[in-house]
Design a protein around this motif. Structure first.
Motif, PDB file in Angstrom:
ATOM      1  N   GLY A 135       8.878  -0.513  13.088  1.00 57.89           N
ATOM      2  CA  GLY A 135       9.648  -0.882  14.261  1.00 57.89           C
ATOM      3  C   GLY A 135       9.777   0.189  15.326  1.00 57.89           C
ATOM      4  N   ARG A 136       8.951   1.213  15.211  1.00 62.28           N
ATOM      5  CA  ARG A 136       8.980   2.301  16.188  1.00 62.28           C
ATOM      6  C   ARG A 136       7.619   2.992  16.173  1.00 62.28           C
ATOM      7  N   ARG A 137       7.195   3.474  17.320  1.00 60.13           N
ATOM      8  CA  ARG A 137       5.949   4.252  17.371  1.00 60.13           C
ATOM      9  C   ARG A 137       6.120   5.496  16.506  1.00 60.13           C
ATOM     10  N   GLY A 138       5.123   5.777  15.680  1.00 57.59           N
ATOM     11  CA  GLY A 138       5.185   6.955  14.820  1.00 57.59           C
ATOM     12  C   GLY A 138       6.019   6.762  13.571  1.00 57.59           C
ATOM     13  N   PHE A 139       6.155   5.513  13.124  1.00 56.35           N
ATOM     14  CA  PHE A 139       6.961   5.245  11.938  1.00 56.35           C
ATOM     15  C   PHE A 139       6.414   4.049  11.163  1.00 56.35           C
ATOM     16  N   LEU A 140       5.935   4.319   9.955  1.00 57.82           N
ATOM     17  CA  LEU A 140       5.465   3.255   9.068  1.00 57.82           C
ATOM     18  C   LEU A 140       6.389   3.166   7.866  1.00 57.82           C
ATOM     19  N   VAL A 141       6.416   1.991   7.240  1.00 56.77           N
ATOM     20  CA  VAL A 141       7.116   1.821   5.968  1.00 56.77           C
ATOM     21  C   VAL A 141       6.081   1.443   4.917  1.00 56.77           C
ATOM     22  N   GLY A 142       6.285   1.957   3.714  1.00 58.49           N
ATOM     23  CA  GLY A 142       5.434   1.618   2.588  1.00 58.49           C
ATOM     24  C   GLY A 142       6.108   0.516   1.777  1.00 58.49           C
ATOM     25  N   ILE A 143       5.378  -0.577   1.547  1.00 53.22           N
ATOM     26  CA  ILE A 143       5.931  -1.709   0.805  1.00 53.22           C
ATOM     27  C   ILE A 143       4.859  -2.320  -0.093  1.00 53.22           C
ATOM     28  N   GLU A 144       5.286  -3.176  -0.996  1.00 54.85           N
ATOM     29  CA  GLU A 144       4.345  -3.988  -1.765  1.00 54.85           C
ATOM     30  C   GLU A 144       3.874  -5.114  -0.847  1.00 54.85           C
ATOM     31  N   PRO A 145       2.594  -5.484  -0.901  1.00 53.24           N
ATOM     32  CA  PRO A 145       2.082  -6.534  -0.012  1.00 53.24           C
ATOM     33  C   PRO A 145       2.769  -7.889  -0.185  1.00 53.24           C
ATOM     34  N   SER A 146       3.270  -8.173  -1.364  1.00 43.39           N
ATOM     35  CA  SER A 146       3.930  -9.472  -1.591  1.00 43.39           C
ATOM     36  C   SER A 146       5.145  -9.661  -0.695  1.00 43.39           C
ATOM     37  N   VAL A 147       5.696  -8.558  -0.190  1.00 46.23           N
ATOM     38  CA  VAL A 147       6.865  -8.628   0.693  1.00 46.23           C
ATOM     39  C   VAL A 147       6.566  -9.478   1.928  1.00 46.23           C
ATOM     40  N   VAL A 148       5.365  -9.343   2.503  1.00 44.68           N
ATOM     41  CA  VAL A 148       5.047 -10.103   3.721  1.00 44.68           C
ATOM     42  C   VAL A 148       5.009 -11.605   3.441  1.00 44.68           C
ATOM     43  N   ARG A 149       4.521 -11.971   2.288  1.00 43.28           N
ATOM     44  CA  ARG A 149       4.477 -13.396   1.941  1.00 43.28           C
ATOM     45  C   ARG A 149       5.887 -13.900   1.607  1.00 43.28           C
ATOM     46  N   ASN A 150       6.637 -13.114   0.833  1.00 43.41           N
ATOM     47  CA  ASN A 150       7.952 -13.555   0.363  1.00 43.41           C
ATOM     48  C   ASN A 150       9.024 -13.561   1.435  1.00 43.41           C
ATOM     49  N   THR A 151       9.020 -12.581   2.341  1.00 51.40           N
ATOM     50  CA  THR A 151      10.103 -12.502   3.336  1.00 51.40           C
ATOM     51  C   THR A 151       9.738 -13.142   4.673  1.00 51.40           C
ATOM     52  N   LEU A 152       8.453 -13.237   4.975  1.00 51.77           N
ATOM     53  CA  LEU A 152       8.025 -13.773   6.270  1.00 51.77           C
ATOM     54  C   LEU A 152       7.350 -15.131   6.154  1.00 51.77           C
ATOM     55  N   ASN A 153       7.183 -15.603   4.911  1.00 52.12           N
ATOM     56  CA  ASN A 153       6.470 -16.856   4.666  1.00 52.12           C
ATOM     57  C   ASN A 153       5.080 -16.810   5.309  1.00 52.12           C
ATOM     58  N   ALA A 154       4.427 -15.658   5.206  1.00 53.96           N
ATOM     59  CA  ALA A 154       3.123 -15.460   5.823  1.00 53.96           C
ATOM     60  C   ALA A 154       2.056 -16.310   5.144  1.00 53.96           C
ATOM     61  N   GLN A 155       1.196 -16.905   5.973  1.00 50.25           N
ATOM     62  CA  GLN A 155       0.082 -17.702   5.472  1.00 50.25           C
ATOM     63  C   GLN A 155      -1.155 -16.827   5.380  1.00 50.25           C
ATOM     64  N   SER A 156      -1.885 -16.983   4.303  1.00 51.20           N
ATOM     65  CA  SER A 156      -3.104 -16.215   4.076  1.00 51.20           C
ATOM     66  C   SER A 156      -4.275 -16.790   4.876  1.00 51.20           C
ATOM     67  N   VAL A 157      -5.039 -15.902   5.523  1.00 50.87           N
ATOM     68  CA  VAL A 157      -6.235 -16.294   6.269  1.00 50.87           C
ATOM     69  C   VAL A 157      -7.374 -15.351   5.904  1.00 50.87           C
ATOM     70  N   ASN A 158      -8.583 -15.734   6.275  1.00 51.36           N
ATOM     71  CA  ASN A 158      -9.763 -14.911   6.046  1.00 51.36           C
ATOM     72  C   ASN A 158     -10.470 -14.768   7.384  1.00 51.36           C
ATOM     73  N   ALA A 159     -10.011 -13.814   8.209  1.00 44.68           N
ATOM     74  CA  ALA A 159     -10.521 -13.672   9.572  1.00 44.68           C
ATOM     75  C   ALA A 159     -10.899 -12.232   9.916  1.00 44.68           C
ATOM     76  N   ALA A 160     -11.133 -11.399   8.910  1.00 46.00           N
ATOM     77  CA  ALA A 160     -11.428  -9.984   9.153  1.00 46.00           C
ATOM     78  C   ALA A 160     -12.878  -9.754   9.547  1.00 46.00           C
ATOM     79  N   LEU A 161     -13.043  -8.868  10.503  1.00 41.16           N
ATOM     80  CA  LEU A 161     -14.365  -8.352  10.889  1.00 41.16           C
ATOM     81  C   LEU A 161     -14.317  -6.856  10.643  1.00 41.16           C
ATOM     82  N   ARG A 162     -15.275  -6.310   9.910  1.00 45.33           N
ATOM     83  CA  ARG A 162     -15.317  -4.871   9.648  1.00 45.33           C
ATOM     84  C   ARG A 162     -15.599  -4.100  10.910  1.00 45.33           C
ATOM     85  N   GLY A 163     -14.929  -2.938  11.039  1.00 45.12           N
ATOM     86  CA  GLY A 163     -15.249  -2.032  12.132  1.00 45.12           C
ATOM     87  C   GLY A 163     -14.430  -2.142  13.346  1.00 45.12           C
TER      88      GLY A 163
END
Length: 163
Positions: A135-163
């Protein structure tokens, strides 16, 4: 041993605490236009585990968030196809701030100004730990990835391009 830098509360950390989510704080020296390459270097982690929060709009100007590996780009064509939209485009920095309440470079998917649909690259969910903007430039939080699905109801997609 150096004392860790103090980081004040952000809407993102308030959200995580309210949800009872354990997280680690990772402040670093922010560099304009440095992106995930800089944050990964400063934290000494693989850029693939540093997750970008990107703000897009569909053809009806409805905003959405996409969580993507730091070393990948989003295929907007593939994303649009997977979520049933005709077109997806990145927001301008001003639009992104208006939708989320965060400055670009400090956008977190947690504690946004308004609730937005969240899409997460499927391979992020298989990582052990991710580093995502707190929530701020120069500040990251370390979390388990399941948090994004569990707290944000995030939907999984396959849209990555390498590079």
């Amino acid at each position: 041993m150096r004392k860790p830098a103090h980081v004040s509360e952000t809407p993102a950390t308030q959200f995580l605490k309210a949800q009872g989510v354990p997280f680690t704080s990772h402040p670093y020296a922010y560099e304009e236009h440095g992106g995930t390459r800089v944050s990964a270097r400063e934290l000494g982690v693989d850029e693939h585990t540093v997750i970008k929060t990107l703000v897009f709009e569909d053809e009806k100007a409805k905003p959405l968030l996409v969580l993507m590996h730091g070393d990948c780009k989003v295929s907007t064509k593939e994303l649009a196809r997977q979520i049933g939209c005709k077109k997806i485009e990145p927001c301008t920095p001003e639009q992104a701030q208006r939708h989320t309440g965060y400055l670009v470079g400090g956008t977190s998917p947690f504690g946004t100004k308004k609730a937005l649909p969240v899409f997460v690259e499927h391979s992020i969910l298989s990582l052990v730990k991710i580093y995502i903007n707190g929530g701020r430039r120069g500040f990251l939080v370390g979390i388990e990835p399941s948090v994004v699905r569990n707290t944000l109801n995030a939907q999984s997609v396959n849209a990555a391009l390498r590079g």
